[in-house]
Design an enzyme around this catalytic site. Structure first.
Site, mmCIF file in Angstrom:
data_model
loop_
_atom_site.group_PDB
_atom_site.id
_atom_site.type_symbol
_atom_site.label_atom_id
_atom_site.label_comp_id
_atom_site.label_asym_id
_atom_site.label_seq_id
_atom_site.Cartn_x
_atom_site.Cartn_y
_atom_site.Cartn_z
ATOM 1 N N PHE A 1 -2.578 15.729 4.290
ATOM 2 C CA PHE A 1 -2.723 15.105 2.982
ATOM 3 C C PHE A 1 -1.416 15.223 2.205
ATOM 4 O O PHE A 1 -0.862 16.305 2.056
ATOM 5 C CB PHE A 1 -3.871 15.748 2.201
ATOM 6 C CG PHE A 1 -4.400 14.838 1.141
ATOM 7 C CD1 PHE A 1 -5.352 13.870 1.442
ATOM 8 C CD2 PHE A 1 -3.928 14.924 -0.168
ATOM 9 C CE1 PHE A 1 -5.832 13.012 0.467
ATOM 10 C CE2 PHE A 1 -4.402 14.068 -1.156
ATOM 11 C CZ PHE A 1 -5.356 13.111 -0.832
ATOM 12 N N ASP B 1 -4.540 5.222 6.024
ATOM 13 C CA ASP B 1 -5.086 6.390 6.710
ATOM 14 C C ASP B 1 -6.053 5.898 7.792
ATOM 15 O O ASP B 1 -5.635 5.580 8.897
ATOM 16 C CB ASP B 1 -5.739 7.268 5.641
ATOM 17 C CG ASP B 1 -6.249 8.594 6.152
ATOM 18 O OD1 ASP B 1 -5.724 9.095 7.155
ATOM 19 O OD2 ASP B 1 -7.189 9.146 5.551
ATOM 20 N N ARG C 1 0.580 12.723 -9.026
ATOM 21 C CA ARG C 1 0.961 11.318 -8.871
ATOM 22 C C ARG C 1 2.408 11.059 -9.275
ATOM 23 O O ARG C 1 3.100 10.249 -8.679
ATOM 24 C CB ARG C 1 0.055 10.466 -9.772
ATOM 25 C CG ARG C 1 -0.525 9.275 -9.095
ATOM 26 C CD ARG C 1 -1.260 8.427 -10.110
ATOM 27 N NE ARG C 1 -2.702 8.467 -9.953
ATOM 28 C CZ ARG C 1 -3.363 7.971 -8.909
ATOM 29 N NH1 ARG C 1 -2.717 7.440 -7.907
ATOM 30 N NH2 ARG C 1 -4.681 8.032 -8.849
ATOM 31 N N GLU D 1 0.837 -1.203 0.000
ATOM 32 C CA GLU D 1 0.000 0.000 0.000
ATOM 33 C C GLU D 1 0.872 1.253 0.000
ATOM 34 O O GLU D 1 1.953 1.265 0.596
ATOM 35 C CB GLU D 1 -0.889 0.024 1.247
ATOM 36 C CG GLU D 1 -2.293 -0.502 1.033
ATOM 37 C CD GLU D 1 -3.197 0.457 0.261
ATOM 38 O OE1 GLU D 1 -2.704 1.299 -0.528
ATOM 39 O OE2 GLU D 1 -4.421 0.363 0.464
ATOM 40 N N ASP D 2 0.388 2.288 -0.645
ATOM 41 C CA ASP D 2 1.063 3.568 -0.577
ATOM 42 C C ASP D 2 0.881 4.207 0.797
ATOM 43 O O ASP D 2 1.820 4.686 1.412
ATOM 44 C CB ASP D 2 0.565 4.508 -1.683
ATOM 45 C CG ASP D 2 -0.963 4.588 -1.755
ATOM 46 O OD1 ASP D 2 -1.645 3.786 -1.070
ATOM 47 O OD2 ASP D 2 -1.482 5.428 -2.500
#
Ligand code: IMP
Ligand code: MG
Length: 175
Positions: A147, A98, A160, A94-95
């Protein structure tokens, strides 16, 4: 919106070498299937996978995104694995984790397929917003609940392809 530097390419690369060593140590002779969760993880998976070495098989999944307001509904699998995982070691890549909702759903769905083991590596982890019970086994960086974008991560498909990771900042002209 603008982006300010947060994690430089060199910091990310140095941490990936350590993460790869942790992962190799944890699995011994086994080579887990690396399962990248699209789209955000594609850059991390490319770099981590090359750090781990060419013996590691790779596959991808995509899960429907949901907005915060409707996050009680289970996210939906939009692209599934082409690999049979029964009896295999699986490492979800996973990046960013959260709230942990996406991950909880994925783990539940994949465990029904009876892999030998299933663990998670995430580049970024936001402990302050995490609501799950299972922390990822391997974590690149714990970060504050701001974020971030770049290195695969986007805001509405923007940023991205940044080589580093940045933090979004509000411009005076935005509001
Ligand atoms: P969770 O289900 O709340 O853990 O959210 C996981 C997904 O939300 C991640 O895989 C990302 O796609 C997205 N996400 C969460 N935080 C960020 C962020 O700071 N930047 C970019 N995407 C994020
Ligand atoms: Mg993601």
């Amino acid at each position: 919106m603008d982006v300010e530097p947060f994690l430089a390419e060199e910091e990310i690369a140095a941490r990936l070498a350590e993460l790869a060593a942790e992962i190799r140590g944890a699995y011994g002779d086994s080579r887990p299937l690396l399962v990248g969760i699209l789209k955000g993880s594609f850059v991390f998976l490319a770099d981590l996978g090359r750090e781990l070495g060419p013996e590691y098989p790779v596959d991808f999944m995509a899960v429907a995104s949901y907005d915060g307001a409707s996050s009680s509904g289970a996210p939906e699998i939009r692209l599934d694995l082409r690999t049979e995982i029964r009896g295999r070691d699986v490492l979800i890549v996973e990046d960013i984790v959260d709230s942990g909702n996406t991950l909880r759903y994925l783990l539940q769905a994949l465990r029904e397929r009876e892999p030998r083991s299933i663990r998670v590596v995430t580049l970024l982890f936001k402990p302050a917003s995490f609501q799950g019970s299972e922390r990822p086994a391997f974590i690149g960086f714990e970060i504050p609940p701001d974020f971030v974008v770049g290195y695969g991560m986007d805001l509405d498909e923007k940023w991205r392809n940044l080589k580093h990771i940045g933090k979004l900042i509000q411009n005076k002209t935005d509001s």
